[in-house]
Design a protein around this motif. Structure first.
Motif, short mmCIF file in Angstrom:
data_model
loop_
_atom_site.label_atom_id
_atom_site.label_comp_id
_atom_site.label_asym_id
_atom_site.label_seq_id
_atom_site.Cartn_x
_atom_site.Cartn_y
_atom_site.Cartn_z
N ASP A 1 -30.81 -30.48 24.47
CA ASP A 1 -31.41 -31.09 25.64
C ASP A 1 -31.34 -32.61 25.55
O ASP A 1 -31.32 -33.17 24.45
CB ASP A 1 -32.88 -30.69 25.78
CG ASP A 1 -33.04 -29.24 26.19
OD1 ASP A 1 -32.14 -28.72 26.87
OD2 ASP A 1 -34.07 -28.64 25.84
N LEU A 2 -31.31 -33.23 26.71
CA LEU A 2 -31.45 -34.69 26.75
C LEU A 2 -32.93 -35.01 26.51
O LEU A 2 -33.79 -34.41 27.14
CB LEU A 2 -31.03 -35.23 28.11
CG LEU A 2 -29.56 -35.11 28.48
CD1 LEU A 2 -29.36 -35.52 29.93
CD2 LEU A 2 -28.72 -35.96 27.58
N MET A 3 -33.20 -35.91 25.62
CA MET A 3 -34.58 -36.32 25.37
C MET A 3 -34.81 -37.68 26.00
O MET A 3 -33.95 -38.55 25.93
CB MET A 3 -34.85 -36.43 23.86
CG MET A 3 -34.94 -35.11 23.17
SD MET A 3 -35.26 -35.19 21.39
CE MET A 3 -35.89 -36.78 21.09
N ILE A 4 -35.97 -37.84 26.62
CA ILE A 4 -36.35 -39.13 27.18
C ILE A 4 -37.49 -39.66 26.31
O ILE A 4 -38.50 -38.99 26.12
CB ILE A 4 -36.80 -38.99 28.64
CG1 ILE A 4 -35.73 -38.28 29.47
CG2 ILE A 4 -37.15 -40.35 29.22
CD1 ILE A 4 -34.39 -38.95 29.45
N ILE A 5 -37.30 -40.85 25.78
CA ILE A 5 -38.31 -41.46 24.91
C ILE A 5 -38.82 -42.73 25.57
O ILE A 5 -38.08 -43.71 25.67
CB ILE A 5 -37.73 -41.77 23.53
CG1 ILE A 5 -37.23 -40.48 22.88
CG2 ILE A 5 -38.77 -42.46 22.65
CD1 ILE A 5 -36.55 -40.66 21.56
N PRO A 6 -40.06 -42.72 26.02
CA PRO A 6 -40.65 -43.95 26.56
C PRO A 6 -41.11 -44.85 25.41
O PRO A 6 -41.67 -44.37 24.43
CB PRO A 6 -41.85 -43.47 27.37
CG PRO A 6 -41.87 -42.00 27.27
CD PRO A 6 -40.92 -41.58 26.24
N GLU A 7 -40.83 -46.13 25.53
CA GLU A 7 -41.26 -47.11 24.53
C GLU A 7 -41.93 -48.27 25.22
O GLU A 7 -41.64 -48.57 26.38
CB GLU A 7 -40.06 -47.64 23.74
CG GLU A 7 -39.46 -46.65 22.79
CD GLU A 7 -38.37 -47.28 21.93
OE1 GLU A 7 -37.89 -48.38 22.28
OE2 GLU A 7 -38.00 -46.67 20.93
N ILE A 8 -42.81 -48.94 24.49
CA ILE A 8 -43.47 -50.13 25.01
C ILE A 8 -43.29 -51.24 23.97
O ILE A 8 -43.37 -50.99 22.77
CB ILE A 8 -44.97 -49.87 25.31
CG1 ILE A 8 -45.58 -51.05 26.03
CG2 ILE A 8 -45.72 -49.50 24.05
CD1 ILE A 8 -46.93 -50.76 26.65
N HIS A 9 -42.99 -52.43 24.47
CA HIS A 9 -42.79 -53.59 23.58
C HIS A 9 -43.59 -54.76 24.11
O HIS A 9 -43.54 -55.01 25.31
CB HIS A 9 -41.32 -53.96 23.50
CG HIS A 9 -40.49 -52.89 22.88
ND1 HIS A 9 -40.49 -52.63 21.54
CD2 HIS A 9 -39.64 -52.00 23.42
CE1 HIS A 9 -39.66 -51.63 21.29
NE2 HIS A 9 -39.14 -51.23 22.42
#
Length: 190
Positions: A137-145
């Motif tokens: 599966d395609l994974m979506i990883i949200p990140e905050i910087h």
């Protein structure tokens, strides 16, 4: 002994060169070429009423009919995996790039030291084909910087199974500080 060593090294050299020549002449031996052939067949079978050219976008001229780029990307995929080569192809083919991107459902919202984002993973025919051919599966990883608490669990995630909308909340947000939220598409861990 020197003669036998020389003969053995020469035979090994000829064997390696023969393998390299066969790899260059036979395009389906490369991992990316094999993947792209399966991708094209999957798209052909799943096209339905749409034409294959419409679903493939610029891939015909960009990849399938371009021996130089195909060779370079096959060499890259031999060392770095198919995912890095697909990322490069997606940079050139905007329709593939857009089909692999997640969609923000609404703008990130800030309240009381938290930022909440709602997004939906890619659901296009191209993304489904990439997932099916890769077997992952395609994974979506949200990140905050910058990260509010580096090294600590600074978020919670909730998935709405009905429509695939994912809500992620980051906490520990300082008021008045600028943050960047990004959604990364990860294919096969890369």
């Amino acid at each position: 002994y020197i003669l036998y060593t020389t003969i053995a090294v020469t035979i090994g050299f000829i064997g390696c060169n023969t393998y390299n020549f066969v790899w260059l002449v036979t395009p389906t031996l490369g991992r990316l070429s094999n993947f792209m052939a399966k991708y094209r067949n999957y798209m052909r079978n799943a096209s339905g009423s749409k034409s294959l050219e419409e679903l493939l976008g610029d891939l015909d001229s960009l990849y399938y009919n371009n021996w130089d780029l195909k060779l370079l990307l096959d060499l890259l995929s031999a060392n770095s995996g198919v995912a890095s080569s697909i990322a490069i192809i997606a940079q050139f083919d905007k329709s593939l790039y857009n089909s692999l991107r997640p969609r923000l459902v609404q703008e990130p919202s800030y309240s009381g030291g938290t930022i909440t984002i709602q997004y939906q993973g890619p659901i296009s025919e191209q993304s489904q084909a990439v997932s099916a051919v890769m077997g992952t599966d395609l994974m979506i990883i949200p990140e905050i910087h910058p990260q509010p608490y580096p090294g600590y669990n600074d978020h919670s995630e909730a998935v709405d199974q009905g429509n695939g909308i994912i809500s992620k909340t980051f906490w520990g947000i300082k008021e008045g500080e600028a943050y960047t939220v990004s959604l990364l598409t990860v294919l096969n861990g890369k």
